[in-house]
Design a protein around this motif. Structure first.
Motif, PDB file in Angstrom:
ATOM      1  N   UNK A 110       0.829  -1.210   0.000  1.00 54.66           N
ATOM      2  CA  UNK A 110       0.000   0.000   0.000  1.00 54.66           C
ATOM      3  C   UNK A 110       0.867   1.266   0.000  1.00 54.66           C
ATOM      4  N   UNK A 111       1.959   1.255   0.763  1.00 50.21           N
ATOM      5  CA  UNK A 111       2.773   2.468   0.933  1.00 50.21           C
ATOM      6  C   UNK A 111       3.758   2.721  -0.216  1.00 50.21           C
ATOM      7  N   UNK A 112       4.398   1.680  -0.734  1.00 51.52           N
ATOM      8  CA  UNK A 112       5.470   1.901  -1.728  1.00 51.52           C
ATOM      9  C   UNK A 112       5.447   0.929  -2.894  1.00 51.52           C
ATOM     10  N   UNK A 113       4.509   0.025  -2.927  1.00 50.29           N
ATOM     11  CA  UNK A 113       4.441  -1.074  -3.896  1.00 50.29           C
ATOM     12  C   UNK A 113       5.759  -1.852  -3.969  1.00 50.29           C
ATOM     13  N   UNK A 114       6.496  -1.883  -2.853  1.00 48.37           N
ATOM     14  CA  UNK A 114       7.727  -2.677  -2.774  1.00 48.37           C
ATOM     15  C   UNK A 114       8.976  -1.973  -3.251  1.00 48.37           C
ATOM     16  N   UNK A 115       8.900  -0.658  -3.495  1.00 49.13           N
ATOM     17  CA  UNK A 115      10.057   0.100  -3.980  1.00 49.13           C
ATOM     18  C   UNK A 115      10.792   0.719  -2.774  1.00 49.13           C
ATOM     19  N   UNK A 116      12.017   0.236  -2.457  1.00 51.90           N
ATOM     20  CA  UNK A 116      12.729   0.773  -1.290  1.00 51.90           C
ATOM     21  C   UNK A 116      13.192   2.217  -1.481  1.00 51.90           C
ATOM     22  N   UNK A 117      13.115   2.743  -2.725  1.00 51.28           N
ATOM     23  CA  UNK A 117      13.514   4.127  -2.996  1.00 51.28           C
ATOM     24  C   UNK A 117      12.302   5.058  -3.156  1.00 51.28           C
ATOM     25  N   UNK A 131       9.648  14.522   3.851  1.00 52.62           N
ATOM     26  CA  UNK A 131       8.908  13.534   3.077  1.00 52.62           C
ATOM     27  C   UNK A 131       9.048  12.114   3.636  1.00 52.62           C
ATOM     28  N   UNK A 132       8.021  11.339   3.379  1.00 52.50           N
ATOM     29  CA  UNK A 132       8.024   9.928   3.758  1.00 52.50           C
ATOM     30  C   UNK A 132       8.908   9.161   2.783  1.00 52.50           C
ATOM     31  N   UNK A 133       9.679   8.192   3.320  1.00 55.02           N
ATOM     32  CA  UNK A 133      10.680   7.509   2.492  1.00 55.02           C
ATOM     33  C   UNK A 133      10.658   5.996   2.703  1.00 55.02           C
ATOM     34  N   UNK A 134      11.040   5.290   1.654  1.00 50.44           N
ATOM     35  CA  UNK A 134      11.298   3.862   1.750  1.00 50.44           C
ATOM     36  C   UNK A 134      10.074   2.972   1.650  1.00 50.44           C
ATOM     37  N   UNK A 135      10.290   1.709   1.947  1.00 57.91           N
ATOM     38  CA  UNK A 135       9.253   0.686   1.798  1.00 57.91           C
ATOM     39  C   UNK A 135       7.988   0.986   2.586  1.00 57.91           C
ATOM     40  N   UNK A 136       8.140   1.470   3.815  1.00 57.87           N
ATOM     41  CA  UNK A 136       6.975   1.743   4.658  1.00 57.87           C
ATOM     42  C   UNK A 136       6.755   3.236   4.890  1.00 57.87           C
ATOM     43  N   UNK A 137       7.340   4.065   4.009  1.00 59.05           N
ATOM     44  CA  UNK A 137       7.111   5.509   4.006  1.00 59.05           C
ATOM     45  C   UNK A 137       7.243   6.124   5.403  1.00 59.05           C
ATOM     46  N   UNK A 161      14.316   0.240   7.499  1.00 58.18           N
ATOM     47  CA  UNK A 161      13.051   0.935   7.301  1.00 58.18           C
ATOM     48  C   UNK A 161      11.892   0.088   7.831  1.00 58.18           C
ATOM     49  N   UNK A 162      11.875  -1.193   7.476  1.00 60.93           N
ATOM     50  CA  UNK A 162      10.799  -2.089   7.926  1.00 60.93           C
ATOM     51  C   UNK A 162      10.800  -2.198   9.448  1.00 60.93           C
ATOM     52  N   UNK A 163      11.965  -2.451  10.033  1.00 59.99           N
ATOM     53  CA  UNK A 163      12.038  -2.680  11.478  1.00 59.99           C
ATOM     54  C   UNK A 163      11.648  -1.417  12.254  1.00 59.99           C
ATOM     55  N   UNK A 164      12.122  -0.246  11.813  1.00 57.88           N
ATOM     56  CA  UNK A 164      11.762   1.003  12.500  1.00 57.88           C
ATOM     57  C   UNK A 164      10.261   1.262  12.381  1.00 57.88           C
ATOM     58  N   UNK A 165       9.706   1.063  11.181  1.00 55.65           N
ATOM     59  CA  UNK A 165       8.271   1.279  10.984  1.00 55.65           C
ATOM     60  C   UNK A 165       7.449   0.323  11.844  1.00 55.65           C
ATOM     61  N   UNK A 166       7.880  -0.922  11.934  1.00 55.64           N
ATOM     62  CA  UNK A 166       7.159  -1.900  12.749  1.00 55.64           C
ATOM     63  C   UNK A 166       7.297  -1.585  14.239  1.00 55.64           C
ATOM     64  N   UNK A 167       8.440  -1.057  14.633  1.00 53.88           N
ATOM     65  CA  UNK A 167       8.644  -0.638  16.024  1.00 53.88           C
ATOM     66  C   UNK A 167       7.687   0.521  16.349  1.00 53.88           C
ATOM     67  N   UNK A 168       7.570   1.475  15.435  1.00 49.91           N
ATOM     68  CA  UNK A 168       6.639   2.595  15.589  1.00 49.91           C
ATOM     69  C   UNK A 168       5.197   2.083  15.648  1.00 49.91           C
ATOM     70  N   UNK A 169       4.831   1.215  14.708  1.00 51.62           N
ATOM     71  CA  UNK A 169       3.465   0.686  14.660  1.00 51.62           C
ATOM     72  C   UNK A 169       3.134  -0.099  15.931  1.00 51.62           C
ATOM     73  N   UNK A 170       4.111  -0.828  16.463  1.00 50.53           N
ATOM     74  CA  UNK A 170       3.885  -1.576  17.707  1.00 50.53           C
ATOM     75  C   UNK A 170       3.597  -0.609  18.856  1.00 50.53           C
TER      76      UNK A 170
END
Length: 183
Positions: A110-117, A131-137, A161-170
Motif C-alpha cells: 500500500x505504501x510503496x508497492x515494494x520500492x525501497x527508494x 517527506x516519507x521515504x522507503x518501503x513503509x514511508x 526501514x521495515x524494522x523502525x516502521x514496525x517498532x513505531x506501529x507496535x
C-alpha cells in the motif's frame, strides 16, 4: 573434578609412554655407538619412528577424541522484498517487536508497492519538508525515534526501514498487523 582427574591421568599416561620411547631411543643409541664393527646410519630414522609410535598410543583410560561441531551458519537472506521482510522479522523477533509477514507485506504494497527508494513529495509531511521515504514511508524523525539497534541508521535501507516502521506501529497500534491505512 572427575574430568580434571581423568585429564591428569591421561597426561600421566602420555608422559609414561613418552618416557618409554625416550628410553628406547637411548637404548638404540647406546647399542649403535657400541657396535664399532659396523656403521648404521638409520638410527635417527628408527628413533623418530619409535617416538611417532609412542605418540600414537592412546593413553590408558583416555576418552575418544571429540570432533568440534561447527556452529550453524547465519541465515542468508535474498536481496529482494521477500528477503528484506524475512530478515526484518528475525530482527523483530529478537527485539520483541510484534508483526507478521502478511501484515508487513500488505502495508508495504500500500505504501510503496515494494520500492525501497519510494518517496512521497506531495503529502502534508512533504509540504513540511520531511517527506516519507522507503518501503513503509517513514519520515526521518520517526525513523530516528524508532530506529532499532543492529540495523543501519539509514531510512533508505530496506530492513532498517521495515524494522523502525514496525517498532513505531507496535508502539502506536500494537503491531503493524493492526495498520490498515496510512499511519
Amino acid at each position: 573434578m572427575i574430568v580434571k582427574d581423568k585429564l591428569n591421568s591421561m597426561i600421566g599416561h602420555r608422559r609414561e609412554a613418552f618416557t618409554v620411547a625416550v628410553a628406547a631411543v637411548g637404548l638404540v643409541a647406546v647399542a649403535a655407538s657400541s657396535a664399532v664393527s659396523f656403521a648404521d646410519d638409520s638410527v635417527p630414522q628408527r628413533a623418530a619412528m619409535v617416538v611417532e609410535q609412542a605418540e600414537a598410543i592412546p593413553a590408558v583410560g583416555a576418552a575418544p577424541a571429540v570432533e568440534a561441531v561447527p556452529a550453524p551458519a547465519a541465515p542468508v537472506y535474498p536481496n529482494n522484498l521477500d528477503g528484506w521482510i524475512r530478515e526484518a522479522l528475525d530482527i523483530m523477533a529478537a527485539k520483541g517487536i510484534p508483526g507478521s509477514y502478511e501484515g508487513i507485506m500488505r502495508n508495504i504494497m500500500r505504501e510503496s508497492t515494494g520500492n525501497p527508494q519510494a518517496i512521497n513529495l506531495w503529502d502534508s509531511n512533504a509540504a513540511a519538508g520531511i517527506p516519507s521515504k522507503g518501503l513503509l514511508q517513514v519520515i526521518d524523525p520517526t525513523f530516528a525515534a524508532y530506529h532499532v539497534e543492529g540495523t543501519p541508521f539509514d531510512v533508505w535501507h530496506p530492513v532498517a526501514n521495515i524494522v523502525a516502521a514496525c517498532n513505531y506501529a507496535a508502539d502506536r497500534y500494537g503491531s503493524m498487523d493492526n495498520v490498515n491505512s496510512a499511519y
